[in-house]
Write a protein that holds these residues in place. Structure first.
Motif, PDB file in Angstrom:
ATOM      1  N   GLU A   1       0.823  -1.209   0.000  1.00 57.85           N
ATOM      2  CA  GLU A   1       0.000   0.000   0.000  1.00 57.85           C
ATOM      3  C   GLU A   1       0.856   1.258   0.000  1.00 57.85           C
ATOM      4  N   ARG A   2       1.929   1.244   0.798  1.00 60.02           N
ATOM      5  CA  ARG A   2       2.814   2.409   0.877  1.00 60.02           C
ATOM      6  C   ARG A   2       4.175   1.975   1.410  1.00 60.02           C
ATOM      7  N   VAL A   3       5.222   2.611   0.880  1.00 59.63           N
ATOM      8  CA  VAL A   3       6.588   2.368   1.343  1.00 59.63           C
ATOM      9  C   VAL A   3       7.194   3.698   1.786  1.00 59.63           C
ATOM     10  N   VAL A   4       7.810   3.702   2.946  1.00 56.57           N
ATOM     11  CA  VAL A   4       8.614   4.829   3.391  1.00 56.57           C
ATOM     12  C   VAL A   4      10.071   4.371   3.357  1.00 56.57           C
ATOM     13  N   ALA A   5      10.873   5.034   2.531  1.00 59.04           N
ATOM     14  CA  ALA A   5      12.284   4.677   2.362  1.00 59.04           C
ATOM     15  C   ALA A   5      13.139   5.808   2.911  1.00 59.04           C
ATOM     16  N   HIS A   6      13.744   5.567   4.073  1.00 57.37           N
ATOM     17  CA  HIS A   6      14.536   6.591   4.754  1.00 57.37           C
ATOM     18  C   HIS A   6      16.013   6.415   4.406  1.00 57.37           C
ATOM     19  N   GLU A   7      16.529   7.341   3.613  1.00 56.87           N
ATOM     20  CA  GLU A   7      17.940   7.403   3.234  1.00 56.87           C
ATOM     21  C   GLU A   7      18.484   6.083   2.692  1.00 56.87           C
ATOM     22  N   PRO A   8      17.908   5.576   1.595  1.00 58.43           N
ATOM     23  CA  PRO A   8      18.487   4.390   0.957  1.00 58.43           C
ATOM     24  C   PRO A   8      19.812   4.743   0.291  1.00 58.43           C
ATOM     25  N   PRO A   9      20.923   4.101   0.648  1.00 58.53           N
ATOM     26  CA  PRO A   9      22.211   4.456   0.050  1.00 58.53           C
ATOM     27  C   PRO A   9      22.409   3.825  -1.330  1.00 58.53           C
ATOM     28  N   ALA A  10      21.464   4.088  -2.214  1.00 59.34           N
ATOM     29  CA  ALA A  10      21.512   3.548  -3.577  1.00 59.34           C
ATOM     30  C   ALA A  10      22.379   4.467  -4.426  1.00 59.34           C
ATOM     31  N   VAL A  11      23.682   4.425  -4.190  1.00 58.08           N
ATOM     32  CA  VAL A  11      24.590   5.430  -4.738  1.00 58.08           C
ATOM     33  C   VAL A  11      24.734   5.339  -6.249  1.00 58.08           C
ATOM     34  N   GLU A  12      24.307   4.228  -6.848  1.00 57.96           N
ATOM     35  CA  GLU A  12      24.436   4.092  -8.303  1.00 57.96           C
ATOM     36  C   GLU A  12      23.540   5.067  -9.067  1.00 57.96           C
ATOM     37  N   VAL A  13      22.552   5.670  -8.408  1.00 59.85           N
ATOM     38  CA  VAL A  13      21.715   6.656  -9.105  1.00 59.85           C
ATOM     39  C   VAL A  13      22.386   8.025  -9.157  1.00 59.85           C
ATOM     40  N   LEU A  14      23.474   8.220  -8.413  1.00 59.54           N
ATOM     41  CA  LEU A  14      24.111   9.527  -8.318  1.00 59.54           C
ATOM     42  C   LEU A  14      25.029   9.791  -9.510  1.00 59.54           C
ATOM     43  N   PRO A  15      25.172  11.054  -9.902  1.00 56.84           N
ATOM     44  CA  PRO A  15      26.059  11.360 -11.032  1.00 56.84           C
ATOM     45  C   PRO A  15      27.525  11.070 -10.754  1.00 56.84           C
ATOM     46  N   ASP A  16      27.929  11.054  -9.479  1.00 55.19           N
ATOM     47  CA  ASP A  16      29.311  10.763  -9.116  1.00 55.19           C
ATOM     48  C   ASP A  16      29.457   9.349  -8.555  1.00 55.19           C
ATOM     49  N   ALA A  31      18.005   9.626  -1.968  1.00 51.53           N
ATOM     50  CA  ALA A  31      16.594   9.918  -1.707  1.00 51.53           C
ATOM     51  C   ALA A  31      16.223  11.294  -2.247  1.00 51.53           C
ATOM     52  N   ALA A  32      17.099  12.284  -2.048  1.00 47.58           N
ATOM     53  CA  ALA A  32      16.823  13.630  -2.535  1.00 47.58           C
ATOM     54  C   ALA A  32      16.767  13.655  -4.058  1.00 47.58           C
ATOM     55  N   LEU A  33      17.697  12.958  -4.699  1.00 55.92           N
ATOM     56  CA  LEU A  33      17.717  12.939  -6.158  1.00 55.92           C
ATOM     57  C   LEU A  33      16.480  12.267  -6.725  1.00 55.92           C
ATOM     58  N   LEU A  34      16.098  11.120  -6.150  1.00 53.69           N
ATOM     59  CA  LEU A  34      14.935  10.396  -6.669  1.00 53.69           C
ATOM     60  C   LEU A  34      13.647  11.183  -6.437  1.00 53.69           C
ATOM     61  N   ALA A  35      13.517  11.819  -5.285  1.00 55.88           N
ATOM     62  CA  ALA A  35      12.324  12.623  -5.035  1.00 55.88           C
ATOM     63  C   ALA A  35      12.208  13.752  -6.055  1.00 55.88           C
ATOM     64  N   GLU A  36      13.331  14.398  -6.350  1.00 53.16           N
ATOM     65  CA  GLU A  36      13.308  15.466  -7.350  1.00 53.16           C
ATOM     66  C   GLU A  36      12.941  14.907  -8.724  1.00 53.16           C
ATOM     67  N   ARG A  37      13.499  13.757  -9.061  1.00 56.64           N
ATOM     68  CA  ARG A  37      13.215  13.165 -10.367  1.00 56.64           C
ATOM     69  C   ARG A  37      11.746  12.764 -10.495  1.00 56.64           C
ATOM     70  N   PHE A  38      11.165  12.275  -9.400  1.00 56.73           N
ATOM     71  CA  PHE A  38       9.771  11.827  -9.436  1.00 56.73           C
ATOM     72  C   PHE A  38       8.780  12.969  -9.223  1.00 56.73           C
ATOM     73  N   GLY A  39       9.283  14.149  -8.864  1.00 56.40           N
ATOM     74  CA  GLY A  39       8.393  15.264  -8.582  1.00 56.40           C
ATOM     75  C   GLY A  39       7.598  15.071  -7.313  1.00 56.40           C
ATOM     76  N   THR A  40       8.192  14.390  -6.331  1.00 53.72           N
ATOM     77  CA  THR A  40       7.519  14.135  -5.059  1.00 53.72           C
ATOM     78  C   THR A  40       8.261  14.851  -3.934  1.00 53.72           C
ATOM     79  N   GLU A  41       7.613  14.974  -2.794  1.00 50.33           N
ATOM     80  CA  GLU A  41       8.221  15.638  -1.641  1.00 50.33           C
ATOM     81  C   GLU A  41       9.243  14.721  -0.983  1.00 50.33           C
ATOM     82  N   LEU A  42      10.390  15.268  -0.624  1.00 49.17           N
ATOM     83  CA  LEU A  42      11.338  14.563   0.233  1.00 49.17           C
ATOM     84  C   LEU A  42      10.974  14.907   1.675  1.00 49.17           C
ATOM     85  N   VAL A  43      10.518  13.926   2.423  1.00 47.27           N
ATOM     86  CA  VAL A  43      10.065  14.149   3.790  1.00 47.27           C
ATOM     87  C   VAL A  43      11.272  14.098   4.725  1.00 47.27           C
TER      88      VAL A  43
END
Length: 280
Positions: A119-134, A242-254
């Motif tokens: 129904e809903r997932v809350v993902a707090h600071e997932p270190p999925a670093v492969e999405v980052l430009p660096d 988390a910040a990058l994905l929220a921006e990409r999805f157009g959703t709020e970073l809580v």
């Protein structure tokens, strides 16, 4: 704190220890790092006021032994463990899921693999670093940490890993000089966490931080995904995906209270906001 009901679940290659308390719709709490089910002890009772709250020791950690202690660890396998817990504890209704740190990576994969169960997932600071430009810089960091672990042992590798997670230019935190006597439950939890560190650093960190999430799939499911960061951890490595994905999805970073470990440092405030987010 309310004593939970405990159980054991046989899964492929491991036996999971899990704990359940409360009543209502299922809320599955996925631990991160070297933590286990007790990571959520500070918030579980508050959340159990309106949920059946379940947490567990991920495979290979604490009371969830592996059949083969040398088995390779994969995000997908850990997410399948979580799915099997959902199927056991909420066979007829979708569940809510919270994951912190590496547990947040598991929670995001669970959403993409089994959206009908979530129904809903809350993902707090997932270190999925492969999405980052660096991302290449962080691959190099992980390689250095593993080299240090093999050459110099656990604690130097932990120190190097922790330094790599801090925001650029941040100073190393000053260690407390006064010894603190922990209550029995907290002391046992700390002992388990320390015993889990070699497995976490040597087996979980390399595979989980190399994981590449299905960003397109997550975008399509973003109405069910709450990406979260610590109010005090802006700019730190685990915060950035988390910040990058929220921006990409157009959703709020809580923003939750505290930093990457706000769950432990600010449990009452963390639980209060989590109940609001889950009920939104």
């Amino acid at each position: 704190m309310t004593d939970p009901t405990t159980g054991r679940l046989r899964v492929d290659g491991a036996t999971l220890h899990y704990e359940v308390r409360g009543s209502g719709p299922l809320l599955l709490l996925i631990p991160g790092g070297a933590g286990d089910a007790a990571s959520y002890d500070g918030v579980a009772d508050d959340l159990a006021a309106d949920h059946t709250v379940a947490s567990y020791d991920p495979r290979g950690l604490s009371r969830s032994p592996l059949d083969d202690p040398q088995a390779t660890q994969q995000v997908a396998r850990h997410a399948d463990d979580a799915f099997r817990l959902l199927r056991l504890l909420s066979p007829d209704a979708p569940a809510r899921v919270v994951g912190c740190s590496s547990g947040a990576i598991v929670a995001m994969h669970l959403l993409t693999a089994h959206p009908g169960r979530i129904e809903r997932v809350v993902a707090h600071e997932p270190p999925a670093v492969e999405v980052l430009p660096d991302a290449a810089e962080h691959r190099a960091l992980l390689a250095r940490v593993q080299d240090t672990f093999r050459r110099d042992g656990l604690m130097p590798a932990v120190a190097e890993f922790a330094a790599g997670l801090r925001r650029p230019g941040a100073e190393e935190p000053v260690a407390a000089e006064t010894a603190v006597e922990l209550p029995p439950g907290a002391a046992a939890r700390a002992e388990r966490t320390m015993a889990n560190m070699p497995y976490f650093l040597g087996r979980i960190v390399p595979s989980f931080m190399a994981y590449v999430p299905d960003v397109d799939r997550l975008a399509a499911l973003s109405d069910r995904l709450v990406l979260a960061g610590g109010a005090d951890s802006r700019g730190e490595l685990p915060y950035r995906p988390a910040a990058l994905l929220a921006e990409r999805f157009g959703t709020e970073l809580v923003h939750f209270p505290g930093g990457h470990t706000g769950l432990s440092t600010h449990p009452a405030e963390f639980a209060e906001l989590l109940r609001k987010v889950l009920g939104a």
